[in-house]
Design a protein around this motif. Structure first.
Motif, PDB file in Angstrom:
ATOM      1  N   ARG A   9     -10.028  -4.885  -0.712  1.00 16.42           N
ATOM      2  CA  ARG A   9      -9.871  -3.865  -1.746  1.00 16.42           C
ATOM      3  C   ARG A   9      -8.393  -3.495  -1.871  1.00 16.42           C
ATOM      4  O   ARG A   9      -7.605  -3.692  -0.949  1.00 16.42           O
ATOM      5  N   ALA A  10      -8.028  -2.921  -2.984  1.00 12.18           N
ATOM      6  CA  ALA A  10      -6.634  -2.541  -3.233  1.00 12.18           C
ATOM      7  C   ALA A  10      -6.092  -1.617  -2.142  1.00 12.18           C
ATOM      8  O   ALA A  10      -4.948  -1.738  -1.724  1.00 12.18           O
ATOM      9  N   GLY A  11      -6.894  -0.727  -1.650  1.00 13.77           N
ATOM     10  CA  GLY A  11      -6.463   0.210  -0.616  1.00 13.77           C
ATOM     11  C   GLY A  11      -6.206  -0.449   0.734  1.00 13.77           C
ATOM     12  O   GLY A  11      -5.536   0.116   1.590  1.00 13.77           O
ATOM     13  N   ASP A  12      -6.743  -1.635   0.911  1.00 16.97           N
ATOM     14  CA  ASP A  12      -6.567  -2.355   2.177  1.00 16.97           C
ATOM     15  C   ASP A  12      -5.252  -3.118   2.253  1.00 16.97           C
ATOM     16  O   ASP A  12      -4.825  -3.508   3.335  1.00 16.97           O
ATOM     17  N   ILE A  13      -4.617  -3.346   1.127  1.00 15.75           N
ATOM     18  CA  ILE A  13      -3.421  -4.186   1.103  1.00 15.75           C
ATOM     19  C   ILE A  13      -2.302  -3.585   1.944  1.00 15.75           C
ATOM     20  O   ILE A  13      -1.721  -4.267   2.788  1.00 15.75           O
ATOM     21  N   ASP A  14      -1.973  -2.314   1.764  1.00 10.11           N
ATOM     22  CA  ASP A  14      -0.922  -1.695   2.564  1.00 10.11           C
ATOM     23  C   ASP A  14      -1.306  -1.633   4.039  1.00 10.11           C
ATOM     24  O   ASP A  14      -0.470  -1.816   4.912  1.00 10.11           O
ATOM     25  N   ARG A  15      -2.569  -1.397   4.311  1.00  5.91           N
ATOM     26  CA  ARG A  15      -3.034  -1.328   5.692  1.00  5.91           C
ATOM     27  C   ARG A  15      -2.871  -2.676   6.392  1.00  5.91           C
ATOM     28  O   ARG A  15      -2.579  -2.747   7.585  1.00  5.91           O
ATOM     29  N   ALA A  16      -3.008  -3.769   5.647  1.00  3.39           N
ATOM     30  CA  ALA A  16      -2.901  -5.107   6.218  1.00  3.39           C
ATOM     31  C   ALA A  16      -1.496  -5.686   6.119  1.00  3.39           C
ATOM     32  O   ALA A  16      -1.221  -6.718   6.705  1.00  3.39           O
ATOM     33  N   SER A  17      -0.605  -5.026   5.421  1.00  3.93           N
ATOM     34  CA  SER A  17       0.744  -5.548   5.193  1.00  3.93           C
ATOM     35  C   SER A  17       1.650  -5.335   6.403  1.00  3.93           C
ATOM     36  O   SER A  17       1.850  -4.205   6.846  1.00  3.93           O
ATOM     37  N   ILE A  18       2.210  -6.420   6.912  1.00  7.06           N
ATOM     38  CA  ILE A  18       3.171  -6.309   8.017  1.00  7.06           C
ATOM     39  C   ILE A  18       4.388  -5.520   7.563  1.00  7.06           C
ATOM     40  O   ILE A  18       4.918  -4.698   8.307  1.00  7.06           O
ATOM     41  N   ILE A  19       4.823  -5.746   6.346  1.00  7.85           N
ATOM     42  CA  ILE A  19       6.005  -5.053   5.825  1.00  7.85           C
ATOM     43  C   ILE A  19       5.739  -3.556   5.739  1.00  7.85           C
ATOM     44  O   ILE A  19       6.556  -2.746   6.174  1.00  7.85           O
ATOM     45  N   ALA A  20       4.595  -3.171   5.200  1.00  6.12           N
ATOM     46  CA  ALA A  20       4.269  -1.750   5.068  1.00  6.12           C
ATOM     47  C   ALA A  20       4.071  -1.080   6.428  1.00  6.12           C
ATOM     48  O   ALA A  20       4.330   0.107   6.581  1.00  6.12           O
ATOM     49  N   ARG A  21       3.657  -1.849   7.428  1.00  6.29           N
ATOM     50  CA  ARG A  21       3.372  -1.288   8.758  1.00  6.29           C
ATOM     51  C   ARG A  21       4.464  -1.594   9.776  1.00  6.29           C
ATOM     52  O   ARG A  21       4.276  -1.412  10.978  1.00  6.29           O
ATOM     53  N   ALA A  22       5.613  -2.033   9.325  1.00  4.70           N
ATOM     54  CA  ALA A  22       6.692  -2.452  10.228  1.00  4.70           C
ATOM     55  C   ALA A  22       7.028  -1.381  11.261  1.00  4.70           C
ATOM     56  O   ALA A  22       7.208  -1.684  12.443  1.00  4.70           O
ATOM     57  N   SER A  23       7.097  -0.134  10.849  1.00  4.59           N
ATOM     58  CA  SER A  23       7.464   0.929  11.788  1.00  4.59           C
ATOM     59  C   SER A  23       6.422   1.103  12.898  1.00  4.59           C
ATOM     60  O   SER A  23       6.742   1.529  14.001  1.00  4.59           O
ATOM     61  N   ALA A  24       5.182   0.754  12.627  1.00  6.28           N
ATOM     62  CA  ALA A  24       4.133   0.852  13.641  1.00  6.28           C
ATOM     63  C   ALA A  24       4.153  -0.334  14.609  1.00  6.28           C
ATOM     64  O   ALA A  24       3.472  -0.307  15.630  1.00  6.28           O
TER      65      ALA A  24
END
Length: 82
Positions: free
Chosen positions: A2-17
Motif C-alpha cells: 500500500r502507499a503508506g507502506d512505501i516510506d516504512r519500507a524505504s531504506i532512504i526514508a529510514r536511514a536515521s533508524a
C-alpha cells in the motif's frame, strides 16, 4: 504494498533508524536491473548523511552474481560474527 507502506519500507526514508546497524550495501557496475546512480548511490548517501557508523558499501566490477556470495560471506564473518 500500500502507499503508506512505501516510506516504512524505504531504506532512504529510514536511514536515521539504521545508523547503528551493521550494514552491507552492494552495487555492481554491470547491473542492468538496479543501476548504481538510481539505487546504490542514493541509499549509500542517505545512510552516510544520517551518520551510519557501521556501513560497508562495495561496488563490484561485474553484474555481482559471481562475487556476491564470497563478499557477503566474508563480510558476515568479519562484521556479524565478531
Amino acid at each position: 504494498m500500500r502507499a503508506g507502506d512505501i516510506d516504512r519500507a524505504s531504506i532512504i526514508a529510514r536511514a536515521s533508524a539504521l545508523v547503528d546497524k551493521k550494514l552491507l550495501i552492494v552495487g555492481a557496475t554491470m547491473d542492468v536491473v538496479s543501476p548504481l546512480p538510481e539505487h546504490f548511490v542514493p541509499i549509500v548517501k542517505a545512510l552516510s548523511d544520517a551518520g551510519a557508523t557501521a556501513l560497508t558499501d562495495v561496488v563490484l566490477d561485474s553484474d555481482h552474481r559471481a562475487a556476491l556470495a564470497q563478499l557477503v560471506t566474508a563480510w558476515m564473518r568479519a562484521k556479524v560474527a565478531a
